[in-house]
Design an enzyme around this catalytic site. Structure first.
Site, PDB file in Angstrom:
ATOM      1  N   HIS A  82       0.849  -1.185   0.000  1.00 17.84           N
ATOM      2  CA  HIS A  82       0.000   0.000   0.000  1.00 17.84           C
ATOM      3  C   HIS A  82       0.885   1.235   0.000  1.00 17.84           C
ATOM      4  CE1 HIS A  82      -3.562   2.421   0.864  1.00 17.84           C
ATOM      5  NE2 HIS A  82      -2.765   3.151   1.632  1.00 17.84           N
ATOM      6  N   ASP A 161     -14.787   3.839   7.715  1.00 19.18           N
ATOM      7  CA  ASP A 161     -13.732   4.736   7.233  1.00 19.18           C
ATOM      8  C   ASP A 161     -14.288   5.694   6.198  1.00 19.18           C
ATOM      9  OD1 ASP A 161     -10.925   5.609   6.893  1.00 19.18           O
ATOM     10  OD2 ASP A 161     -11.310   4.908   4.863  1.00 19.18           O
ATOM     11  N   ARG A 168     -13.898  13.972   8.080  1.00 17.35           N
ATOM     12  CA  ARG A 168     -12.569  14.566   8.312  1.00 17.35           C
ATOM     13  C   ARG A 168     -12.221  15.555   7.211  1.00 17.35           C
ATOM     14  NH1 ARG A 168      -8.904   9.697   8.114  1.00 17.35           N
ATOM     15  NH2 ARG A 168      -7.230  11.199   8.382  1.00 17.35           N
ATOM     16  N   SER A 183      -7.185   4.704   9.440  1.00 17.60           N
ATOM     17  CA  SER A 183      -7.933   4.698   8.183  1.00 17.60           C
ATOM     18  C   SER A 183      -7.273   3.739   7.183  1.00 17.60           C
ATOM     19  CB  SER A 183      -7.960   6.132   7.635  1.00 17.60           C
ATOM     20  OG  SER A 183      -8.320   6.168   6.285  1.00 17.60           O
ATOM     21  N   LYS A 187      -8.513  -0.527   6.428  1.00 17.34           N
ATOM     22  CA  LYS A 187      -8.828  -1.098   5.121  1.00 17.34           C
ATOM     23  C   LYS A 187      -7.895  -2.268   4.805  1.00 17.34           C
ATOM     24  CE  LYS A 187      -8.750   3.160   3.665  1.00 17.34           C
ATOM     25  NZ  LYS A 187      -8.855   4.502   3.208  1.00 17.34           N
TER      26      LYS A 187
HETATM   27  N1  URA Z   1      -5.375   7.706   2.879  1.00 15.28           N
HETATM   28  C1  URA Z   1      -6.350   7.053   3.559  1.00 15.28           C
HETATM   29  O1  URA Z   1      -6.832   6.004   3.130  1.00 15.28           O
HETATM   30  N2  URA Z   1      -6.775   7.594   4.735  1.00 15.28           N
HETATM   31  C2  URA Z   1      -6.265   8.728   5.250  1.00 15.28           C
HETATM   32  O2  URA Z   1      -6.679   9.140   6.317  1.00 15.28           O
HETATM   33  C3  URA Z   1      -5.268   9.408   4.516  1.00 15.28           C
HETATM   34  C4  URA Z   1      -4.836   8.861   3.331  1.00 15.28           C
END
Ligand code: URA
Length: 437
Positions: A82, A161, A168, A183, A187
């Site tokens: 990621h 999220d 946010r 976050s 995932k």
């Molecule tokens: N990418 C994400 O998936 N979440 C965040 O909070 C910031 C970047």
């Protein structure tokens, strides 16, 4: 339990319990807690922070808020990677086929572009026919047969999220290390691979602009992974300049193909190989030096390129485009951007280059915008290069010439030309891992 008390506790800087964290995550996802109370709590978290345990609890609450992938249908050890997001970052298209060509299974769920940063799903959709949504059994069958597969993450994953991120985004609470870590990891844990390599970007094109905050984010994510029983490495890599020379969806796929054919830019090749080698190393496929050699051999012998073609065809994509990238549709218009001065490229504000590409149509300004897959920028001069007045810095591509005006202004504002070359910079600034080298 009352949301009012949870907000008060965090406002005083106290640590929240697992139950309190689950109460607000589940209550908000279900629509039982209003935006204004969650906004107040998020701001208190931004200001007071969270402990490693709280961050892990928030991550798990996010993971548990929705569906999880059933990777048990895929044989062997599974690895994932990621990136925290960058400009010109096409490493997934290179590192994943390299790792698969070495025998690792890589089931990956990717996202779309976010703000000035690109997304792998958009890049893959620039390949005619590539289906980024397939059912779980088809996905598992492809990964079992090919070794790797990349699809878009379903909205059934980590719905908490999605909701919290949207809040946010409009309440100035994105830039919090525990919130970003939870976050991203929320995932990742919903996908459920055994080994995770995080490419944590630092610099002007990244979410984290300074090395200090990037290290803190990388450490927070590795801590969460460790507490969740994962083998995990975070590589801290440079995003103070775009990665490679291509920015924009099909331009980036073409550059990924060139890299897999051994003709890619050195920075992109180096980082892709490092990510692939880390995936192999975490999966216990040899010492780090052996894993690096395996990755280089898969790239050098063309096996990784063959894997990418096999993967693209398995998802319905037109593999001929990769075999002959001249067949990719091209933008109707192009514009050369010339150097206004003489000297050295002292710095590029990489976020602004991402925005310039977005303004050409390569990204979305609003969620519902469609993308021009052929739009983007090819860079000819990057930080450290010497330039003369009139040298071509870049070529911009798009299908509506009116867009060149704003994109060109943004592009030129990103470049600083100085009298002296900047000090040399590194590609990889650090490694934080559950597995020492
Ligand atoms: N990418 C994400 O998936 N979440 C965040 O909070 C910031 C970047």
């Amino acid at each position: 339990m009352r949301m009012y008390d949870i907000i008060t506790k965090k406002k005083r800087g106290e640590a929240l319990s697992d139950e309190e964290i689950r109460f607000f995550v589940n209550g908000y996802t279900a629509g039982d807690i209003p935006d204004y109370q969650v906004s107040a709590l998020l701001m208190a978290i931004v200001l007071k922070g969270m402990t490693a345990e709280e961050t892990a609890a928030l991550t798990l609450a996010i993971t548990d808020s929705g569906e999880k992938a059933d990777l048990s249908r895929i044989d062997g050890i599974k690895a994932d990677k990621h990136s925290t997001g960058g400009v010109g970052d096409k490493t997934t298209l290179i590192a994943i086929p390299i790792a698969a060509a070495c025998g690792l299974k890589v089931p990956k769920m990717s996202g779309r572009g976010l703000g000035h940063t690109g997304g792998t799903v958009d890049k893959l959709e620039s390949i005619t026919g590539y289906k980024t949504q397939v059912d779980a059994q088809t996905f598992a069958d492809i990964v079992n047969k090919v070794g790797c597969g990349v699809i878009g993450q379903s909205s059934d994953f980590a719905p908490a999220d999605k909701k919290i991120y949207a809040l946010r985004d409009v309440t100035a609470t994105v830039d919090s290390i525990p919130l970003i870590a939870a976050s991203i990891m929320g995932k990742k844990l919903a996908v459920g691979a055994d080994c995770i390599v995080l490419d944590v970007k630092t610099g002007s094109g990244a979410f984290c602009k300074t090395l200090e905050e990037t290290e803190a984010l990388a450490k927070a994510m590795v801590d969460v992974g460790r507490l969740a029983g994962k083998r995990i490495t975070a590589l801290i890599t440079d995003m103070d300049r775009p990665l490679g020379n291509a920015i924009g969806n099909s331009l980036e796929v073409i550059e990924a193909v060139e890299t897999l054919r051994g003709k890619g830019p050195a920075d992109l090749t180096e980082i892709s190989l490092a990510i692939a080698a880390e995936m192999l190393y975490l999966a216990d496929m040899g010492s780090y030096a052996e894993c690096e050699r395996m990755a280089r051999a898969a790239l050098g012998e063309g096996r990784a390129f063959d894997k990418l073609v096999e993967m693209v065809k398995a998802f319905g994509g037109d593999g001929e485009l990769l075999l002959d990238t001249g067949k990719f549709e091209r933008a109707k218009y192009c514009l050369e951007i010339k150097s206004p001065g003489v000297g050295y490229i002292a710095h590029t504000n990489t976020e602004r280059l991402g925005v310039a590409s977005l303004l050409l149509g390569a990204g979305r300004q609003k969620k519902e915008d469609s993308i021009d897959y052929t739009a983007g920028i090819t860079l000819y001069k990057k930080t450290g290069d010497a330039v003369k007045k009139g040298d071509i810095l870049a070529v911009m591509y798009c299908n509506n010439p009116d867009l060149f005006i704003a994109a060109g202004e943004e592009f030129l504002a990103a470049y600083t030309i100085g009298h002296n070359p900047p000090p040399p910079s590194k590609q990889i600034f650090g490694r934080i891992s559950t597995k020492p080298l």
